[in-house]
Design a protein around this motif. Structure first.
Motif, PDB file in Angstrom:
ATOM      1  N   ALA A 144       0.734  -1.057   0.028  1.00  0.00           N
ATOM      2  CA  ALA A 144       0.136   0.069   0.077  1.00  0.00           C
ATOM      3  C   ALA A 144       0.792   1.377  -0.034  1.00  0.00           C
ATOM      4  CB  ALA A 144      -0.792   0.011   1.196  1.00  0.00           C
ATOM      5  N   TYR A 145       2.136   1.199   0.690  1.00  0.00           N
ATOM      6  CA  TYR A 145       2.828   2.190   0.759  1.00  0.00           C
ATOM      7  C   TYR A 145       3.452   2.480  -0.582  1.00  0.00           C
ATOM      8  CZ  TYR A 145       7.312   4.671   1.641  1.00  0.00           C
ATOM      9  OH  TYR A 145       8.519   5.463   1.650  1.00  0.00           O
ATOM     10  N   ILE A 146       4.020   1.536  -1.125  1.00  0.00           N
ATOM     11  CA  ILE A 146       4.736   1.652  -2.459  1.00  0.00           C
ATOM     12  C   ILE A 146       4.072   1.854  -3.689  1.00  0.00           C
ATOM     13  CG2 ILE A 146       5.367  -0.718  -3.104  1.00  0.00           C
ATOM     14  CD1 ILE A 146       7.837   2.300  -2.997  1.00  0.00           C
ATOM     15  N   ALA A 147       2.902   1.282  -3.895  1.00  0.00           N
ATOM     16  CA  ALA A 147       2.060   1.174  -4.972  1.00  0.00           C
ATOM     17  C   ALA A 147       1.918   2.652  -5.506  1.00  0.00           C
ATOM     18  CB  ALA A 147       0.847   0.567  -4.868  1.00  0.00           C
ATOM     19  N   PRO A 148       1.080   3.550  -4.765  1.00  0.00           N
ATOM     20  CA  PRO A 148       1.064   4.838  -5.452  1.00  0.00           C
ATOM     21  C   PRO A 148       2.240   5.701  -5.808  1.00  0.00           C
ATOM     22  CG  PRO A 148       0.610   4.702  -2.942  1.00  0.00           C
ATOM     23  CD  PRO A 148       0.839   3.481  -3.406  1.00  0.00           C
ATOM     24  N   LYS A 149       3.421   5.397  -5.239  1.00  0.00           N
ATOM     25  CA  LYS A 149       4.722   6.098  -5.460  1.00  0.00           C
ATOM     26  C   LYS A 149       5.143   5.490  -6.783  1.00  0.00           C
ATOM     27  CE  LYS A 149       5.761   6.683  -0.688  1.00  0.00           C
ATOM     28  NZ  LYS A 149       5.478   7.925  -0.444  1.00  0.00           N
ATOM     29  N   ARG A 151       3.100   4.252  -9.447  1.00  0.00           N
ATOM     30  CA  ARG A 151       2.312   4.933 -10.245  1.00  0.00           C
ATOM     31  C   ARG A 151       2.511   6.188 -10.593  1.00  0.00           C
ATOM     32  NH1 ARG A 151      -2.152   3.044  -6.598  1.00  0.00           N
ATOM     33  NH2 ARG A 151      -3.116   1.211  -7.268  1.00  0.00           N
ATOM     34  N   ALA A 152       3.021   6.928  -9.639  1.00  0.00           N
ATOM     35  CA  ALA A 152       3.021   8.476  -9.991  1.00  0.00           C
ATOM     36  C   ALA A 152       4.799   8.471 -10.411  1.00  0.00           C
ATOM     37  CB  ALA A 152       3.030   9.314  -8.668  1.00  0.00           C
ATOM     38  N   GLY A 153       5.537   7.702 -10.397  1.00  0.00           N
ATOM     39  CA  GLY A 153       6.806   7.791 -10.912  1.00  0.00           C
ATOM     40  C   GLY A 153       7.727   8.532  -9.950  1.00  0.00           C
ATOM     41  N   LEU A 154       7.285   8.369  -8.445  1.00  0.00           N
ATOM     42  CA  LEU A 154       8.142   9.105  -7.649  1.00  0.00           C
ATOM     43  C   LEU A 154       9.344   8.225  -7.342  1.00  0.00           C
ATOM     44  CD1 LEU A 154       5.302  10.495  -5.383  1.00  0.00           C
ATOM     45  CD2 LEU A 154       6.640  11.773  -6.978  1.00  0.00           C
ATOM     46  N   VAL A 155       8.945   6.905  -7.229  1.00  0.00           N
ATOM     47  CA  VAL A 155      10.081   5.745  -6.768  1.00  0.00           C
ATOM     48  C   VAL A 155       9.837   4.613  -8.317  1.00  0.00           C
ATOM     49  CG1 VAL A 155      10.587   3.754  -5.441  1.00  0.00           C
ATOM     50  CG2 VAL A 155       9.438   5.783  -4.396  1.00  0.00           C
ATOM     51  N   ASP A 156      10.998   4.741  -8.970  1.00  0.00           N
ATOM     52  CA  ASP A 156      10.907   3.811 -10.106  1.00  0.00           C
ATOM     53  C   ASP A 156      12.298   3.244 -10.333  1.00  0.00           C
ATOM     54  OD1 ASP A 156      12.784   6.116 -10.647  1.00  0.00           O
ATOM     55  OD2 ASP A 156      11.223   7.047 -12.091  1.00  0.00           O
ATOM     56  N   GLU A 157      13.084   2.675  -9.179  1.00  0.00           N
ATOM     57  CA  GLU A 157      14.368   2.063  -9.378  1.00  0.00           C
ATOM     58  C   GLU A 157      14.296   0.886  -8.206  1.00  0.00           C
ATOM     59  OE1 GLU A 157      17.698   4.648  -8.680  1.00  0.00           O
ATOM     60  OE2 GLU A 157      16.540   6.261  -9.486  1.00  0.00           O
TER      61      GLU A 157
END
Length: 225
Positions: A144-149, A151-157
């Protein structure tokens, strides 16, 4: 391209390394001796979608490392180019007891999936090491914590932890090739920043949902000795 720093490091390395099969000493991803051994790789196609079976589960796919593409690393003597050979993970992936988790930030208590539970699959292609977690539970705190990030491209590595089992220096000591690595009891991790320039990862959300997204990304490989 051989830079003066690369050439100077290679010359010193050639004078001090006993044989070309020796592994890099103090291997790291930056000049600072305190830097970790992180390998950067570019990602593309980060997205989130519902798993094929439905039920609200999410599917994550990615590429944890790429093969036959060089990236800069440092050892005791200075900079060098490192390359992971195609097929370098064949032996470790064939283990019947392979134990590798998908985690957040290399935190072993923040596991999203694991090979031993059948919730994480690692396969080798000609391009690199592919990662698939087909049924992440959105009710899980870390999902739940990482999924929206994602989706938004805030975390992508992502980051990949493994041990070098076999490798060899080039005749001029400017390049080190990893011929075999061991990922058993290492990890594949979703992280904030990465390091090489060449990989692929994706987390997918409902095929029927209109919320899927794509983003260019980097893939970090943290090498655990």
């Amino acid at each position: 391209m051989t830079t003066p720093a690369l050439a100077a490091a290679a010359a010193t390395r050639a004078q001090n390394i006993r044989q070309r099969a020796d592994r890099p000493s103090q291997r790291r991803s930056a000049e600072q001796t305190s830097a970790r051994a992180i390998v950067r790789a570019t990602l593309s196609g980060v997205q989130l979608r519902e798993a094929d079976g439905g039920g609200g589960l999410l599917e994550f796919t990615g590429r944890a490392t790429v093969y036959e593409r060089g990236y800069e690393m440092w050892d005791y003597y200075g900079p060098y180019t490192e390359i992971v050979s195609e097929g370098a993970g064949t032996a470790t992936l064939a283990r019947g007891d392979l134990d590798v988790p998908l985690v957040l930030g290399h935190d072993q208590l923040r596991r999203l999936a694991r090979t031993t539970t059948g919730s994480l699959f690692l396969t080798e292609s000609a391009d690199g090491l592919d990662v698939r977690a087909p049924a992440l539970d959105p009710a899980d705190y870390d999902v739940a914590y990482i999924a929206p990030k994602l989706r938004a491209g805030l975390v992508d590595e992502m980051s990949f932890a493994f041990r070098i089992e076999s490798g060899q220096w080039s005749p001029d000591y400017t390049e080190y090739r990893i011929n075999r690595y061991d990922i058993h009891r290492g990890d594949v991790a979703i992280v904030g920043y990465g390091a090489n320039p060449h990989t692929e990862a994706s987390v997918r959300q409902p095929a029927a949902a209109a919320t899927s997204s794509r983003a260019r990304a980097l893939l970090e490989l943290a090498i655990a000795r």
